[in-house]
Design an enzyme around this catalytic site. Structure first.
Site, PDB file in Angstrom:
ATOM      1  N   HIS A  77      26.980  40.979  43.751  1.00  0.00           N
ATOM      2  CA  HIS A  77      28.171  40.253  42.763  1.00  0.00           C
ATOM      3  C   HIS A  77      29.216  40.103  44.179  1.00  0.00           C
ATOM      4  O   HIS A  77      30.060  39.111  44.008  1.00  0.00           O
ATOM      5  CB  HIS A  77      28.670  41.297  41.945  1.00  0.00           C
ATOM      6  CG  HIS A  77      27.961  40.856  40.699  1.00  0.00           C
ATOM      7  ND1 HIS A  77      28.090  39.951  39.783  1.00  0.00           N
ATOM      8  CD2 HIS A  77      27.509  42.075  39.901  1.00  0.00           C
ATOM      9  CE1 HIS A  77      27.512  40.072  38.969  1.00  0.00           C
ATOM     10  NE2 HIS A  77      26.943  41.313  38.739  1.00  0.00           N
ATOM     11  N   HIS A 102      22.626  45.766  43.060  1.00  0.00           N
ATOM     12  CA  HIS A 102      22.815  44.796  42.009  1.00  0.00           C
ATOM     13  C   HIS A 102      24.329  44.551  42.097  1.00  0.00           C
ATOM     14  O   HIS A 102      24.718  43.312  41.997  1.00  0.00           O
ATOM     15  CB  HIS A 102      22.563  45.122  40.613  1.00  0.00           C
ATOM     16  CG  HIS A 102      22.684  44.128  39.494  1.00  0.00           C
ATOM     17  ND1 HIS A 102      21.953  43.629  38.687  1.00  0.00           N
ATOM     18  CD2 HIS A 102      24.249  44.089  39.056  1.00  0.00           C
ATOM     19  CE1 HIS A 102      22.512  42.984  37.894  1.00  0.00           C
ATOM     20  NE2 HIS A 102      23.756  43.040  38.015  1.00  0.00           N
ATOM     21  N   GLU A 103      25.034  45.571  42.043  1.00  0.00           N
ATOM     22  CA  GLU A 103      26.856  45.277  42.015  1.00  0.00           C
ATOM     23  C   GLU A 103      27.104  44.533  43.448  1.00  0.00           C
ATOM     24  O   GLU A 103      27.744  43.785  43.535  1.00  0.00           O
ATOM     25  CB  GLU A 103      27.360  46.482  41.670  1.00  0.00           C
ATOM     26  CG  GLU A 103      27.072  47.257  40.304  1.00  0.00           C
ATOM     27  CD  GLU A 103      27.118  46.380  39.061  1.00  0.00           C
ATOM     28  OE1 GLU A 103      27.988  45.437  39.393  1.00  0.00           O
ATOM     29  OE2 GLU A 103      26.576  46.349  38.310  1.00  0.00           O
TER      30      GLU A 103
END
Length: 242
Positions: free
Chosen positions: A192, A188-189
């Site tokens: 980014h 998820h990170e």
């Protein structure tokens, strides 16, 4: 079985229509308590969905900077933002630091994800991370949220086991195998850093649900909407079926 990082499991869904600022009707912005926290601690404000720069790839960190006081201070700010804003992870671009760096982990049980704790999700910094391998045999499903996408949860599929490389806060290169929750939060990170937000990952628009109605799942249209497992899986808990 592990596949290369070019696996389709890591490829984002079509961006068509999903990340336009008008595509998610948010009922409210950050809470009053968050705004007070910003004022008192002078933290950077969160960069939210719809901000063009947030949805663009970020360049690598120059490793010569890692040992400088200024870089250490930025890492400390990133960590503090994660804690103060109530996240379980945060990436540099979410606070306007457009380089390939993020951190994740817990120091106490999470209010947003009650099933998680520091034992299941220990804290790590990652600088210039890469995904070396990703499992293509058993993806998992999870209700994801994001500090940059307020008031929305998404039922998202990701590889359940990955091998990753990168640098820690001291500039030491490391390789780790992550699975379960740790693998998911890492990915998820990591997204980014490439300008990808979790709405890009949902397989159907019905898999995006406003948090205001999330706890009233008994009132959702049918027992299988958006899917049977999505309806029954608590936040913070993995499912191995869609």
């Amino acid at each position: 079985m592990l596949a290369s990082k070019t696996s389709s499991l890591l490829a984002p869904r079509s961006r068509s229509g999903l990340l336009k600022p008008w595509s998610l009707k948010l009922r409210s912005g950050p809470s009053r308590s968050v705004l007070i926290t910003r004022a008192e601690n002078k933290l950077p404000e969160l960069v939210l969905i719809g901000t063009e720069r947030l949805m663009q790839p970020s360049p690598c960190v120059e490793l010569s900077k890692v040992h400088t006081p200024a870089f250490k201070e930025r890492l400390g700010t990133l960590k503090k933002c994660m804690v103060e804003y109530g996240g379980i992870g945060i990436a540099g671009p979410q606070i306007g630091w457009y380089e390939r760096v993020f951190c994740f982990g817990l120091f106490k049980p999470s209010e947003r994800y009650p099933a998680l704790n520091p034992d299941t999700l220990p804290f790590h910094f990652w600088i210039n991370p890469t995904v070396v391998e990703a499992s293509d045999s058993r993806p998992s499903w999870f209700w994801e949220g994001c500090l940059s996408v307020p008031n929305v949860s998404g039922w998202v599929s990701r590889p359940d086991s990955i091998v990753v490389e990168g640098y820690d806060e001291n500039g030491t290169r490391r390789t780790m195998e992550l699975d379960g929750i740790a693998a998911r939060v890492f990915l998820h990170e990591f997204d980014h850093l490439d300008g990808i937000l979790f709405p890009n990952r949902v397989q159907d628009p019905s898999y995006l649900v406003p948090n205001d109605v999330f706890e009233d799942r008994e009132e959702w249209p049918t027992s299988t909407w958006p899917t049977k497992n999505a309806r029954s899986t608590p936040k913070g808990t993995l499912s191995w079926e869609e």
